[in-house]
Design an enzyme around this catalytic site. Structure first.
Site, PDB file in Angstrom:
ATOM      1  N   GLN A  87       0.837  -1.202   0.000  1.00 48.52           N
ATOM      2  CA  GLN A  87       0.000   0.000   0.000  1.00 48.52           C
ATOM      3  C   GLN A  87       0.874   1.255   0.000  1.00 48.52           C
ATOM      4  O   GLN A  87       0.375   2.351  -0.216  1.00 48.52           O
ATOM      5  CB  GLN A  87      -0.887   0.022   1.245  1.00 48.52           C
ATOM      6  CG  GLN A  87      -1.851  -1.133   1.362  1.00 48.52           C
ATOM      7  CD  GLN A  87      -2.591  -1.115   2.679  1.00 48.52           C
ATOM      8  OE1 GLN A  87      -3.140  -0.091   3.076  1.00 48.52           O
ATOM      9  NE2 GLN A  87      -2.600  -2.242   3.381  1.00 48.52           N
ATOM     10  N   VAL A  89       3.675   4.076  -1.012  1.00 47.78           N
ATOM     11  CA  VAL A  89       4.094   4.704  -2.266  1.00 47.78           C
ATOM     12  C   VAL A  89       5.606   4.918  -2.310  1.00 47.78           C
ATOM     13  O   VAL A  89       6.134   5.390  -3.317  1.00 47.78           O
ATOM     14  CB  VAL A  89       3.356   6.043  -2.494  1.00 47.78           C
ATOM     15  CG1 VAL A  89       1.857   5.799  -2.632  1.00 47.78           C
ATOM     16  CG2 VAL A  89       3.644   7.047  -1.383  1.00 47.78           C
ATOM     17  N   ASP A  90       6.310   4.570  -1.246  1.00 47.21           N
ATOM     18  CA  ASP A  90       7.770   4.697  -1.250  1.00 47.21           C
ATOM     19  C   ASP A  90       8.400   3.567  -2.070  1.00 47.21           C
ATOM     20  O   ASP A  90       7.719   2.629  -2.487  1.00 47.21           O
ATOM     21  CB  ASP A  90       8.319   4.717   0.185  1.00 47.21           C
ATOM     22  CG  ASP A  90       8.010   3.422   0.943  1.00 47.21           C
ATOM     23  OD1 ASP A  90       8.521   2.361   0.538  1.00 47.21           O
ATOM     24  OD2 ASP A  90       7.272   3.470   1.948  1.00 47.21           O
ATOM     25  N   HIS A 105      -1.128   1.763  -4.446  1.00 44.32           N
ATOM     26  CA  HIS A 105      -1.509   3.175  -4.359  1.00 44.32           C
ATOM     27  C   HIS A 105      -0.587   4.102  -5.133  1.00 44.32           C
ATOM     28  O   HIS A 105      -0.603   5.312  -4.919  1.00 44.32           O
ATOM     29  CB  HIS A 105      -1.590   3.594  -2.883  1.00 44.32           C
ATOM     30  CG  HIS A 105      -2.639   2.845  -2.128  1.00 44.32           C
ATOM     31  ND1 HIS A 105      -2.601   2.651  -0.754  1.00 44.32           N
ATOM     32  CD2 HIS A 105      -3.769   2.217  -2.554  1.00 44.32           C
ATOM     33  CE1 HIS A 105      -3.655   1.951  -0.379  1.00 44.32           C
ATOM     34  NE2 HIS A 105      -4.371   1.675  -1.452  1.00 44.32           N
ATOM     35  N   THR A 174      -0.236  -3.199   8.853  1.00 44.37           N
ATOM     36  CA  THR A 174      -1.455  -2.542   8.387  1.00 44.37           C
ATOM     37  C   THR A 174      -2.592  -2.807   9.363  1.00 44.37           C
ATOM     38  O   THR A 174      -2.663  -3.875   9.974  1.00 44.37           O
ATOM     39  CB  THR A 174      -1.848  -3.010   6.978  1.00 44.37           C
ATOM     40  OG1 THR A 174      -3.115  -2.454   6.629  1.00 44.37           O
ATOM     41  CG2 THR A 174      -1.911  -4.516   6.886  1.00 44.37           C
TER      42      THR A 174
END
Length: 230
Positions: A87, A89-90, A105, A174
């Site tokens: 999930q 974005v890095d 994402h 998460t």
């Protein structure tokens, strides 16, 4: 043939590398209202501030490094066919060396053309020291290669397919409240071993092995449990 190990990661695995999340920020992210900078409506209203926001996030990312949890997942590739669904974005999974990473994402270090979304560009440090990139080499406007709130998650179908093919399924860091990512657990075949690593785990079915630890500690435990000689 190696067993397929599918790993779903969330913000908890990157938090130990110093990456903050908007969910800890009371509706603000680095003093920006989240919906102003992370939604389709926000980008339509003020693309300049959105570009500025993401460029600042990129500057923070390039100073972060993969932590022990990211690196340990790479070690599992010695024994398993490992797929990471993240999930986040890095790019810390990639920098750690994971060979198969699916971003649900989007990816922070990339922008894409608005009229030609197949044109995706990876930014380097040099781009971050100037004004944010708002047009590509063809003169077309670009946007962050991010799934904004109010947008569909295009990679959820391949993620579901991976979850349904898993011989072992792991969830790391998460809360299991962010959909559609949280739904992946429901696509795992009956009888497939499932592990869940989080210091504050959500309520999960009794057949899920919960490791109540932060990612760096929990993934180390997981590796010991999954090492074939054990």
């Amino acid at each position: 043939m190696k067993k397929k190990l599918v790993i779903s990661t969330g913000a908890g695995i990157s938090a130990e590398s110093g990456i903050s999340t908007f969910r800890d920020a009371d509706g603000l992210w680095e003093n920006y209202p989240v919906m102003d900078v992370c939604s389709a409506d926000g980008f339509a209203r003020n693309p300049t501030i959105v570009h500025q926001f993401y460029n600042e996030r990129r500057k923070g990312l390039v100073t972060c490094v993969p932590n022990a949890a990211h690196k340990a997942l790479v070690e599992l590739e010695k024994w398993y066919d490992v797929y990471v669904i993240t999930q986040n974005v890095d790019d810390l999974h990639e920098r750690a060396g994971s060979s198969k990473v699916l971003h649900l994402h989007g990816e922070l270090m990339k922008v894409r053309s608005i009229p030609h979304p197949e044109r995706v560009y990876t930014l380097d440090i040099a781009h971050l020291e100037t004004t944010p990139e708002t047009r590509d080499e063809y003169g077309d406007p670009v946007r962050p290669h991010i799934v904004f709130f109010q947008e569909a998650v295009p990679n959820i179908e391949p993620a579901i397919e991976l979850a349904s093919q898993a011989d072992i399924f792991v969830v790391i860091g998460t809360s299991l409240v962010v959909y559609p990512a949280a739904s992946l657990l429901h696509y795992v075949r009956p009888g497939v071993p499932v592990y869940y690593i989080d210091p504050n785990p959500a309520v999960v079915p009794s057949n899920v092995t919960v490791i109540k630890e932060k990612a760096t500690v929990g993934v180390r435990q997981l590796c010991r449990m999954l090492e074939p000689c054990n």
